[in-house]
Design a protein around this motif. Structure first.
Motif, PDB file in Angstrom:
ATOM      1  N   HIS A 385      34.288  80.878  77.273  1.00 26.63           N
ATOM      2  CA  HIS A 385      34.665  79.483  77.036  1.00 26.63           C
ATOM      3  C   HIS A 385      33.546  78.567  77.510  1.00 26.63           C
ATOM      4  O   HIS A 385      32.917  78.796  78.541  1.00 26.63           O
ATOM      5  N   ASP A 386      33.337  77.522  76.715  1.00 31.35           N
ATOM      6  CA  ASP A 386      32.316  76.520  77.015  1.00 31.35           C
ATOM      7  C   ASP A 386      33.013  75.164  77.014  1.00 31.35           C
ATOM      8  O   ASP A 386      33.555  74.737  75.993  1.00 31.35           O
ATOM      9  N   LEU A 387      33.010  74.478  78.180  1.00 38.88           N
ATOM     10  CA  LEU A 387      33.731  73.206  78.300  1.00 38.88           C
ATOM     11  C   LEU A 387      32.761  72.096  78.655  1.00 38.88           C
ATOM     12  O   LEU A 387      31.913  72.258  79.553  1.00 38.88           O
ATOM     13  N   PRO A 388      32.871  70.962  77.966  1.00 41.52           N
ATOM     14  CA  PRO A 388      32.049  69.809  78.371  1.00 41.52           C
ATOM     15  C   PRO A 388      32.481  69.309  79.749  1.00 41.52           C
ATOM     16  O   PRO A 388      33.663  69.332  80.092  1.00 41.52           O
ATOM     17  N   LEU A 389      31.522  68.852  80.529  1.00 48.62           N
ATOM     18  CA  LEU A 389      31.779  68.395  81.890  1.00 48.62           C
ATOM     19  C   LEU A 389      31.953  66.882  81.886  1.00 48.62           C
ATOM     20  O   LEU A 389      31.057  66.141  81.478  1.00 48.62           O
ATOM     21  N   HIS A 390      33.125  66.436  82.341  1.00 47.47           N
ATOM     22  CA  HIS A 390      33.403  64.996  82.387  1.00 47.47           C
ATOM     23  C   HIS A 390      32.678  64.381  83.579  1.00 47.47           C
ATOM     24  O   HIS A 390      32.591  64.996  84.645  1.00 47.47           O
ATOM     25  N   PRO A 391      32.156  63.168  83.438  1.00 47.31           N
ATOM     26  CA  PRO A 391      31.432  62.535  84.554  1.00 47.31           C
ATOM     27  C   PRO A 391      32.356  62.301  85.752  1.00 47.31           C
ATOM     28  O   PRO A 391      33.546  62.019  85.608  1.00 47.31           O
ATOM     29  N   GLY A 392      31.769  62.400  86.954  1.00 47.76           N
ATOM     30  CA  GLY A 392      32.512  62.132  88.178  1.00 47.76           C
ATOM     31  C   GLY A 392      32.949  63.410  88.870  1.00 47.76           C
ATOM     32  O   GLY A 392      32.605  64.522  88.462  1.00 47.76           O
ATOM     33  N   ARG A 393      33.722  63.242  89.925  1.00 45.00           N
ATOM     34  CA  ARG A 393      34.253  64.397  90.641  1.00 45.00           C
ATOM     35  C   ARG A 393      35.470  63.950  91.449  1.00 45.00           C
ATOM     36  O   ARG A 393      35.704  62.749  91.644  1.00 45.00           O
ATOM     37  N   SER A 394      36.231  64.954  91.930  1.00 46.65           N
ATOM     38  CA  SER A 394      37.365  64.686  92.814  1.00 46.65           C
ATOM     39  C   SER A 394      37.103  65.396  94.133  1.00 46.65           C
ATOM     40  O   SER A 394      36.839  66.601  94.153  1.00 46.65           O
ATOM     41  N   ALA A 395      37.144  64.640  95.225  1.00 43.31           N
ATOM     42  CA  ALA A 395      36.893  65.197  96.553  1.00 43.31           C
ATOM     43  C   ALA A 395      38.041  64.830  97.477  1.00 43.31           C
ATOM     44  O   ALA A 395      38.789  63.875  97.222  1.00 43.31           O
ATOM     45  N   ALA A 409      36.230  69.487  81.549  1.00 40.43           N
ATOM     46  CA  ALA A 409      36.369  69.911  82.936  1.00 40.43           C
ATOM     47  C   ALA A 409      35.762  68.857  83.843  1.00 40.43           C
ATOM     48  O   ALA A 409      34.929  68.041  83.422  1.00 40.43           O
ATOM     49  N   LEU A 410      36.201  68.872  85.121  1.00 39.99           N
ATOM     50  CA  LEU A 410      35.697  67.911  86.104  1.00 39.99           C
ATOM     51  C   LEU A 410      35.376  68.655  87.389  1.00 39.99           C
ATOM     52  O   LEU A 410      36.130  69.538  87.823  1.00 39.99           O
ATOM     53  N   ARG A 411      34.277  68.295  88.008  1.00 36.61           N
ATOM     54  CA  ARG A 411      33.903  68.884  89.292  1.00 36.61           C
ATOM     55  C   ARG A 411      34.970  68.523  90.328  1.00 36.61           C
ATOM     56  O   ARG A 411      35.405  67.371  90.425  1.00 36.61           O
ATOM     57  N   ILE A 412      35.396  69.521  91.141  1.00 35.29           N
ATOM     58  CA  ILE A 412      36.428  69.278  92.147  1.00 35.29           C
ATOM     59  C   ILE A 412      36.105  70.100  93.387  1.00 35.29           C
ATOM     60  O   ILE A 412      35.550  71.201  93.303  1.00 35.29           O
ATOM     61  N   LEU A 413      36.426  69.535  94.550  1.00 33.76           N
ATOM     62  CA  LEU A 413      36.172  70.193  95.824  1.00 33.76           C
ATOM     63  C   LEU A 413      37.486  70.591  96.490  1.00 33.76           C
ATOM     64  O   LEU A 413      38.551  70.034  96.199  1.00 33.76           O
ATOM     65  N   ASP A 435      24.295  70.053  83.919  1.00 32.04           N
ATOM     66  CA  ASP A 435      24.732  68.692  84.226  1.00 32.04           C
ATOM     67  C   ASP A 435      25.825  68.221  83.286  1.00 32.04           C
ATOM     68  O   ASP A 435      26.547  67.263  83.592  1.00 32.04           O
ATOM     69  N   THR A 436      25.983  68.882  82.145  1.00 30.56           N
ATOM     70  CA  THR A 436      26.921  68.372  81.141  1.00 30.56           C
ATOM     71  C   THR A 436      27.973  69.375  80.714  1.00 30.56           C
ATOM     72  O   THR A 436      28.967  68.998  80.082  1.00 30.56           O
ATOM     73  N   ARG A 437      27.815  70.682  81.058  1.00 26.69           N
ATOM     74  CA  ARG A 437      28.752  71.674  80.556  1.00 26.69           C
ATOM     75  C   ARG A 437      28.949  72.785  81.595  1.00 26.69           C
ATOM     76  O   ARG A 437      28.146  72.959  82.514  1.00 26.69           O
ATOM     77  N   ILE A 438      30.061  73.533  81.411  1.00 26.21           N
ATOM     78  CA  ILE A 438      30.251  74.759  82.186  1.00 26.21           C
ATOM     79  C   ILE A 438      30.637  75.867  81.216  1.00 26.21           C
ATOM     80  O   ILE A 438      31.246  75.622  80.170  1.00 26.21           O
ATOM     81  N   ALA A 439      30.285  77.106  81.580  1.00 27.00           N
ATOM     82  CA  ALA A 439      30.663  78.276  80.789  1.00 27.00           C
ATOM     83  C   ALA A 439      31.365  79.261  81.718  1.00 27.00           C
ATOM     84  O   ALA A 439      30.954  79.454  82.873  1.00 27.00           O
ATOM     85  N   LEU A 440      32.439  79.872  81.223  1.00 21.09           N
ATOM     86  CA  LEU A 440      33.197  80.817  82.044  1.00 21.09           C
ATOM     87  C   LEU A 440      33.902  81.818  81.153  1.00 21.09           C
ATOM     88  O   LEU A 440      34.010  81.623  79.938  1.00 21.09           O
TER      89      LEU A 440
END
Length: 716
Positions: A385-395, A409-413, A435-440
């Motif tokens: 799966h290849d998902l575009p990375l949404h700007p920002g993050r949740s911490a 997807a969104l970066r999360i801690l 910087d713009t995508r993730i693959a998993l």
């Protein structure tokens, strides 16, 4: 205040058929109030029926375990008009109706089936009714009319009111399910709870007036509008809370004679409202003023009633009392003697909760991430799966404010709130990211690596019960759910007094006829280790007048007193002799080795435990008898010591007749005992790490025989 009350405790319950009312106290909700001898505690708000039922059952159990006789009055109809029970259950027994509803009512915090069930019951009767008042605005219920004015209502063959409803001015019909005074809905949602209480307490509980009110626990119906408006003024800003306070106070203040008059009604299948026709007795019995006596309500300390003068009196019978019988007596006849404080949770380690703690906030309050990674909407099927990375993050502490688009997807801690639009987290080590995508790789199930909101604790739930001594872990639990101030018991002040002319303080000069006082240092350390406040009362000589003065002074400083020596029936046993003058004295000859005689009584209302003078016997009796008894006096739950079954590493042939406690330690997984059983060998207490308890019956112990080991660390 009345001192010959028929019941030691009265618990007043204002029931409700409504949904969960939230954490903040509200009108038209469930309220309870407990009172003793005309003195009420603060009324308690219960946000829903589930919380209320657990609290009511716990309160009854605590009062019953403390040896107090309990009357529980409910502002709730206990029965229906004559003929209903027979038609519904095939018997005229109104308590069969309780069980019938308990089997069929479905109830949760936000929904129940009362209207559907009422419609099903109506279908069993001719005509239309007897229930009416469908309260669902947009949903008709078969066989359940919306109002009593519905065309054709009637013909079901039952009266609308019971005799007691007719006699009680303003009473509503138990068949009315909606509108002002929804008595019928309260009944349907209350009878299952009453049925479970009956089943839970068994033969110790009776239901008045269907059964004689002679049991330790009595349930009764009342009507919290019997007394004139205004009597509850200033008791509480919420009327329901004020009414429970008023009626708990009034009924708890009734003398035995006046209560007997209230209870003297025929045992009709329709039941009766307790106090109806006896309002003048309720008004006359109430203290003036009526007000809760806890810190938050009146600024004064809430002080429990004193112990009964006969609390240590054993039933007549066997000359020797088995250990278990002695412990059972203490558990049933002792109750808390400490007042209450309101303190902040950060300073509450080791304190005993006086009231249950309700979660002020769910934990976690929001779904959050269990790992560092990326949040998206799951699940993911097998494959790449290849998902575009949404700007920002949740911490943690800085949640993402927007919504993550579908398929992004969104970066999360770790610990961060799960963002809107997502519900699943993939571990960062399992993705390749730019910087713009993730693959998993899938599969990944929905909700993976995400903690649910409230999965640990839910707002409004009972987090910790009354009677619990708080540990450091408990403080973390309370803090996590938002608890600030809590109501705790004041520390039990336990005096320790050694008696005997032969005793001298350690380190002093002694002659051949004198010995050093080993007990006081040991028992003071015991008391401190058990979480109480030790009070050193020094030594008392074998002088009865001097001992009397010491005990009288100690009673002003202590909540309980431990003495050692002078506790038997000899010429110089002055503790026993003085306690015998109080009318509260009991000399327990316990079938135990070492120990046997225990002198117990009340001195100016303060419980005194007279332990043997021999240090080994004093320590064993303190651990086995004083430890759990003092816990109850302090407001904690009864606390039997921790024990383990281990193989014996020794041999012993024990005769039947009494429990034996041997100083022991664990070596290579087996219990070894001190070489000498002589109770004068004080050093054996230092050598041991616990006690081996041998049963009352005879036993031949050989290496490998299973025995019970009680570690000293378990007495804490």
């Amino acid at each position: 205040m009345t001192h010959d009350a028929a019941f030691d405790t009265v618990l007043a319950v204002d029931w409700s058929s409504g949904h969960d009312r939230g954490a903040a106290p509200k009108q038209d909700a469930i309220w309870t109030c407990l009172a003793r001898s005309g003195q009420p505690t603060d009324p308690v708000y219960h946000r829903n029926r589930q919380v209320a039922e657990a609290s009511i059952a716990d309160t009854i159990a605590q009062e019953h375990a403390a040896g107090r006789r309990v009357l529980v009055i409910f502002d709730l109809c206990f029965a229906y008009p004559a003929g209903f029970a027979q038609a519904l259950t095939g018997t005229s027994d109104p308590l069969a109706v309780w069980d019938w509803f308990e089997e069929r009512v479905k109830d949760s915090k936000h929904a129940n089936n009362r209207f559907d069930l009422a419609g099903q019951i109506n279908a069993m009767f001719p005509g239309i009714g007897p229930f009416w008042g469908n309260g669902r605005p947009h949903h008709d219920v078969d066989h359940l009319p919306r109002t009593q004015k519905t065309s054709g209502y009637g013909g079901h063959g039952l009266p609308e009111f019971r005799d007691t409803d007719t006699a009680a001015k303003g009473a509503q019909s138990p068949f009315k399910l909606s509108g002002v005074g929804v008595v019928g809905s309260q009944v349907i949602m209350g009878l299952p709870m009453l049925s479970r209480l009956r089943r839970g307490f068994g033969a110790d509980l009776s239901v008045w007036p269907f059964q004689p009110a002679t049991t330790p626990i009595v349930l009764a119906e009342s009507y919290f509008s019997l007394l004139p408006d205004g009597l509850d003024r200033d008791l509480h800003p919420i009327k329901d809370a004020a009414q429970t306070t008023l009626y708990a106070t009034a009924f708890s203040a009734l003398s035995q004679t006046d209560m007997a008059q209230c209870l003297d009604v025929p045992a009709s299948q329709e039941g009766w409202v307790l106090g109806l026709g006896s309002q003048h007795l309720l008004r006359a019995a109430m203290p003036d003023p009526v007000a809760p006596t806890s810190d938050s309500a009146s600024g004064t300390k809430l002080t429990p009633p004193p112990l009964r003068n006969d609390c240590f009196a054993m039933p007549q019978g066997a000359h020797w009392t088995p250990v278990d019988a002695a412990l059972d007596h203490l558990q049933k006849h002792l109750s808390p003697v400490t007042g209450q404080d309101i303190i902040h949770v950060t300073g509450a380690a080791g304190r005993i909760l006086a009231r249950p703690v309700i979660a002020a906030r769910s934990h976690p309050p929001h779904p959050n991430a269990a790992v560092d990674g990326y949040a998206f909407a799951g699940p993911l099927p097998p494959g790449t799966h290849d998902l575009p990375l949404h700007p920002g993050r949740s911490a943690a502490g800085a949640p993402f404010a927007g919504t993550v688009p579908q398929g992004h997807a969104l970066r999360i801690l770790t610990g961060a709130n799960i963002p809107s639009g997502t519900d699943t987290v993939v571990l960062q080590e399992d993705v390749t990211a730019s910087d713009t995508r993730i693959a998993l790789h899938g599969p990944l199930k929905q909700g993976a690596n995400a903690r649910r909101a409230g999965e640990d604790m839910t707002k409004g739930d009972i987090v910790l019960p009354a009677g619990r001594r708080l540990t450091p872990a408990d403080l973390a639990t309370l803090a996590a759910c938002g608890t600030g101030d809590i109501t705790v018991r004041q520390r039990l002040r336990v005096g320790v007094l050694s008696t005997g002319d032969e005793l001298r303080d350690p380190g002093s000069v002694v002659d051949d006829g004198q010995i050093f006082d080993a007990n006081r240092a040991m028992l003071l350390a015991d008391v401190a280790g058990w979480g109480h406040a030790p009070v050193d009362l020094g030594r008392a000589p074998d002088d009865r007048d001097r001992l009397r003065h010491i005990l009288t002074q100690a009673a002003t400083r202590c909540d309980a007193i431990l003495t050692s020596g002078g506790a038997s029936a000899g010429d110089e046993d002055h503790v026993s002799a003085l306690l015998a003058t109080t009318g509260s004295f009991a000399l327990w000859r316990i079938a135990v080795k070492p120990g046997r005689p225990l002198a117990l009584g009340l001195w100016d209302g303060v419980p005194v435990f007279g332990l043997p003078g021999n240090p080994v016997a004093a320590q064993v009796c303190a651990l086995i008898f004083a430890y759990p008894a003092l816990a109850v006096l302090a407001g904690a739950d009864w606390q039997p010591p921790q024990s383990f079954t281990v193989p014996a590493g020794f041999s012993k042939s024990k005769k039947p007749g009494r429990r034996e406690y041997l100083r022991a330690r664990i070596n290579d997984g087996a219990a070894q005992v001190f070489p000498s059983e002589g109770s004068g060998r004080v050093s054996g207490l230092s050598w041991a790490t616990g006690l081996v308890a041998l049963p009352d019956d005879g036993i031949d112990v050989r290496p490998g025989t299973p025995v019970t080991f009680l570690p000293f660390t378990g007495f804490s």
